[in-house]
Design a protein around this motif. Structure first.
Motif, PDB file in Angstrom:
ATOM      1  N   THR A   1       0.809  -1.222   0.000  1.00  0.00           N
ATOM      2  CA  THR A   1       0.000   0.000   0.000  1.00  0.00           C
ATOM      3  C   THR A   1       0.847   1.280   0.000  1.00  0.00           C
ATOM      4  OG1 THR A   1      -0.089  -0.083   2.418  1.00  0.00           O
ATOM      5  CG2 THR A   1      -1.911  -1.121   1.202  1.00  0.00           C
ATOM      6  N   SER A   2       2.147   1.144   0.077  1.00  0.00           N
ATOM      7  CA  SER A   2       3.013   2.329   0.128  1.00  0.00           C
ATOM      8  C   SER A   2       2.974   3.071  -1.206  1.00  0.00           C
ATOM      9  CB  SER A   2       4.457   1.928   0.449  1.00  0.00           C
ATOM     10  OG  SER A   2       5.315   3.047   0.339  1.00  0.00           O
ATOM     11  N   PRO A   3       2.881   4.410  -1.177  1.00  0.00           N
ATOM     12  CA  PRO A   3       2.874   5.180  -2.429  1.00  0.00           C
ATOM     13  C   PRO A   3       4.280   5.396  -2.993  1.00  0.00           C
ATOM     14  CG  PRO A   3       2.672   6.672  -0.570  1.00  0.00           C
ATOM     15  CD  PRO A   3       2.685   5.282   0.003  1.00  0.00           C
ATOM     16  N   LEU A   4       5.286   4.967  -2.288  1.00  0.00           N
ATOM     17  CA  LEU A   4       6.674   5.156  -2.729  1.00  0.00           C
ATOM     18  C   LEU A   4       7.025   4.123  -3.793  1.00  0.00           C
ATOM     19  CD1 LEU A   4       8.291   5.723   0.773  1.00  0.00           C
ATOM     20  CD2 LEU A   4       7.374   7.432  -0.813  1.00  0.00           C
ATOM     21  N   LYS A   5       7.717   4.568  -4.818  1.00  0.00           N
ATOM     22  CA  LYS A   5       7.997   3.691  -5.956  1.00  0.00           C
ATOM     23  C   LYS A   5       9.427   3.189  -6.008  1.00  0.00           C
ATOM     24  CE  LYS A   5       4.443   5.993  -8.741  1.00  0.00           C
ATOM     25  NZ  LYS A   5       4.159   6.782  -9.980  1.00  0.00           N
ATOM     26  N   THR A   6      10.353   3.911  -5.406  1.00  0.00           N
ATOM     27  CA  THR A   6      11.768   3.529  -5.478  1.00  0.00           C
ATOM     28  C   THR A   6      12.430   3.755  -4.113  1.00  0.00           C
ATOM     29  OG1 THR A   6      12.579   5.730  -6.077  1.00  0.00           O
ATOM     30  CG2 THR A   6      11.860   4.284  -7.883  1.00  0.00           C
ATOM     31  N   PRO A   7      13.575   3.111  -3.869  1.00  0.00           N
ATOM     32  CA  PRO A   7      14.315   3.398  -2.639  1.00  0.00           C
ATOM     33  C   PRO A   7      14.702   4.874  -2.518  1.00  0.00           C
ATOM     34  CG  PRO A   7      15.133   1.388  -3.652  1.00  0.00           C
ATOM     35  CD  PRO A   7      14.185   2.000  -4.634  1.00  0.00           C
ATOM     36  N   TYR A   8      14.900   5.530  -3.662  1.00  0.00           N
ATOM     37  CA  TYR A   8      15.245   6.960  -3.622  1.00  0.00           C
ATOM     38  C   TYR A   8      14.063   7.778  -3.116  1.00  0.00           C
ATOM     39  CZ  TYR A   8      17.762  11.205  -5.012  1.00  0.00           C
ATOM     40  OH  TYR A   8      18.427  12.410  -5.003  1.00  0.00           O
ATOM     41  N   ASP A   9      12.836   7.377  -3.466  1.00  0.00           N
ATOM     42  CA  ASP A   9      11.643   8.024  -2.912  1.00  0.00           C
ATOM     43  C   ASP A   9      11.638   7.899  -1.393  1.00  0.00           C
ATOM     44  OD1 ASP A   9      10.794   8.658  -5.443  1.00  0.00           O
ATOM     45  OD2 ASP A   9       9.231   7.118  -5.543  1.00  0.00           O
ATOM     46  N   LEU A  10      11.988   6.713  -0.909  1.00  0.00           N
ATOM     47  CA  LEU A  10      12.073   6.483   0.536  1.00  0.00           C
ATOM     48  C   LEU A  10      13.082   7.436   1.171  1.00  0.00           C
ATOM     49  CD1 LEU A  10      11.839   4.928   3.218  1.00  0.00           C
ATOM     50  CD2 LEU A  10      13.376   3.199   2.248  1.00  0.00           C
ATOM     51  N   LEU A  11      14.227   7.588   0.529  1.00  0.00           N
ATOM     52  CA  LEU A  11      15.279   8.463   1.051  1.00  0.00           C
ATOM     53  C   LEU A  11      14.799   9.919   1.095  1.00  0.00           C
ATOM     54  CD1 LEU A  11      18.268   8.388   1.978  1.00  0.00           C
ATOM     55  CD2 LEU A  11      18.895   8.931  -0.379  1.00  0.00           C
ATOM     56  N   ILE A  12      14.101  10.349   0.050  1.00  0.00           N
ATOM     57  CA  ILE A  12      13.603  11.730  -0.020  1.00  0.00           C
ATOM     58  C   ILE A  12      12.593  11.994   1.097  1.00  0.00           C
ATOM     59  CG2 ILE A  12      12.250  13.364  -1.393  1.00  0.00           C
ATOM     60  CD1 ILE A  12      13.443  12.054  -3.918  1.00  0.00           C
ATOM     61  N   LEU A  13      11.614  11.110   1.238  1.00  0.00           N
ATOM     62  CA  LEU A  13      10.578  11.344   2.237  1.00  0.00           C
ATOM     63  C   LEU A  13      11.156  11.241   3.657  1.00  0.00           C
ATOM     64  CD1 LEU A  13       7.708  12.074   2.760  1.00  0.00           C
ATOM     65  CD2 LEU A  13       7.064   9.659   2.583  1.00  0.00           C
ATOM     66  N   ALA A  14      12.073  10.318   3.855  1.00  0.00           N
ATOM     67  CA  ALA A  14      12.695  10.188   5.178  1.00  0.00           C
ATOM     68  C   ALA A  14      13.467  11.449   5.550  1.00  0.00           C
ATOM     69  CB  ALA A  14      13.627   8.977   5.198  1.00  0.00           C
ATOM     70  N   SER A  15      14.072  12.098   4.553  1.00  0.00           N
ATOM     71  CA  SER A  15      14.815  13.332   4.832  1.00  0.00           C
ATOM     72  C   SER A  15      13.868  14.455   5.255  1.00  0.00           C
ATOM     73  CB  SER A  15      15.628  13.747   3.604  1.00  0.00           C
ATOM     74  OG  SER A  15      14.801  14.292   2.577  1.00  0.00           O
ATOM     75  N   ILE A  16      12.659  14.462   4.710  1.00  0.00           N
ATOM     76  CA  ILE A  16      11.653  15.459   5.098  1.00  0.00           C
ATOM     77  C   ILE A  16      11.159  15.178   6.521  1.00  0.00           C
ATOM     78  CG2 ILE A  16       9.370  16.398   4.575  1.00  0.00           C
ATOM     79  CD1 ILE A  16       9.908  15.746   1.621  1.00  0.00           C
ATOM     80  N   VAL A  17      10.870  13.911   6.797  1.00  0.00           N
ATOM     81  CA  VAL A  17      10.436  13.517   8.142  1.00  0.00           C
ATOM     82  C   VAL A  17      11.498  13.896   9.172  1.00  0.00           C
ATOM     83  CG1 VAL A  17       9.909  11.539   9.626  1.00  0.00           C
ATOM     84  CG2 VAL A  17       8.913  11.677   7.334  1.00  0.00           C
ATOM     85  N   GLU A  18      12.760  13.708   8.808  1.00  0.00           N
ATOM     86  CA  GLU A  18      13.865  14.057   9.718  1.00  0.00           C
ATOM     87  C   GLU A  18      13.836  15.534  10.092  1.00  0.00           C
ATOM     88  OE1 GLU A  18      16.509  13.099  12.243  1.00  0.00           O
ATOM     89  OE2 GLU A  18      16.255  11.536  10.715  1.00  0.00           O
TER      90      GLU A  18
END
Length: 358
Positions: free
Chosen positions: A214-231
């Motif tokens: 169900t995750s809207p993230l498509k690539t590991p790089y998307d994960l990295l981008i969103l995690a940087s915002i959460v940080e």
């Protein structure tokens, strides 16, 4: 047995005993002299006006044998040679245990103490800490100004740095794992970038394997981008998964992320600490008020906790949050509830600021 023969036998026994005692005395004397030469005689030359508390720095290169170590020590001011080093190392059984690195020795250290210190690996180490939420500009400045590093990347652009590291990404932001890196003096700065980028790739791969359908993230790089915002948006660690849930929920309904840290990142190092309404209305790839979806690159170095929070957000329907002013946030499902929370917490903060300033 005749007295003559018996006397001769006693004489031989007496001679052997005397010979053993003499040999033992010679051996003891030899060991004492050897001990003195190894542990009492200083091999670092004394210089005038040098305080006893001073130390002497030497560097042992990797993969160096005893002869090479003797040459290196001699070139750095130690009054020793290959023969004495070989003898001392064998007497102390450390010939194969000497470790490379930079060592800080007492100024009048003995050869024995030097060899034991090198065998223990009791060497000078340096450290550099990458802090979660640090930007690439801050990291480059930190590494460029570290006095113990050899600076091979100073002045190198993002593309050249990525090429040197064998990485293929739109930019160098977010790629270096926050941790404390221990290294030897005179190590190259590229080795720090390489270790940090490899650590981040390892974390990113491990977390991405836990991705839910169900995750809207498509690539590991998307994960990295969103995690940087959460940080950058997390003031209290207990809110991290809730903050992640808000952004994941927004991505699922194609709602703009509307997060100040991305706008600030788009302004760059010239940001003066004051985010103005004009900044929010100025279009850029990082203005998540005007553009939907993720920004083109991360905006900071995310921690492992932020990566996990994005991959495992809280079970929440909230799509809004506002800072309470104490480091925590209030989360809301509806715009009306959010506006009430903004009014409550912003008003309290403004009143408190006004009272403090009076």
């Amino acid at each position: 047995m005749s007295r003559k023969f018996q006397g001769r036998t006693l004489y031989i026994r007496y001679s052997n005993t005397r010979l053993w005692k003499t040999s033992a005395l010679y051996l003891a004397a030899f060991l004492i002299i050897l001990y003195g030469a190894i542990f009492l005689w200083p091999v670092v030359p004394a210089k005038p006006n040098i305080p006893e508390s001073s130390s002497f720095k030497v560097k042992i290169n990797p993969k160096s044998g005893l002869s090479a170590i003797a040459v290196q020590l001699s070139e750095q001011g130690l009054t020793t040679n290959a023969l004495s080093l070989h003898i001392a190392a064998r007497v102390l059984f450390v010939g194969s245990k000497l470790k490379p690195g930079t060592y800080l020795l007492p100024y009048r250290a003995s050869l024995g103490n030097i060899l034991l210190q090198i065998a223990r690996g009791d060497r000078v180490r340096e450290s550099l800490a990458i802090i979660p939420g640090m930007t690439i500009w801050q990291l480059r400045s930190l590494i460029d100004n570290h006095p113990a590093l050899i600076h091979q990347t100073k002045g190198m652009g993002p593309k050249d740095l990525l090429q040197a590291l064998g990485l293929s990404y739109p930019g160098d932001e977010g790629l270096f794992y926050p941790d404390t890196y221990i290294f030897d003096p005179d190590d190259s700065d590229i080795s720090i970038y390489r270790r940090a980028s490899q650590a981040m790739q390892k974390q990113l791969t491990a977390v991405w394997e836990q991705k839910e359908a169900t995750s809207p993230l498509k690539t590991p790089y998307d994960l990295l981008i969103l995690a940087s915002i959460v940080e950058k948006e997390t003031g209290r660690s207990s809110d991290r998964s809730l903050v992640a849930a808000v952004f994941v929920n927004r991505l699922k309904i194609n709602m703009p992320l509307q997060t100040d840290p991305t706008v600030i990142y788009g302004i760059g190092p010239k940001f003066d600490g004051n985010l103005r309404k004009a900044d929010l209305r100025r279009d850029s790839p990082y203005n998540t008020y005007m553009r939907k979806g993720l920004p083109p690159t991360p905006i900071s170095m995310p921690s492992k906790e932020s990566l996990h929070a994005v991959m495992h957000p809280a079970n929440s329907e909230a799509i809004y949050f506002v800072a309470r002013g104490d480091g925590s946030s209030h989360f809301s499902k509806t715009l009306k509830e959010h506006e009430n929370a903004v009014d409550q917490f912003q008003r309290k903060r403004n009143v408190s600021t006004k009272l403090t300033s009076q």
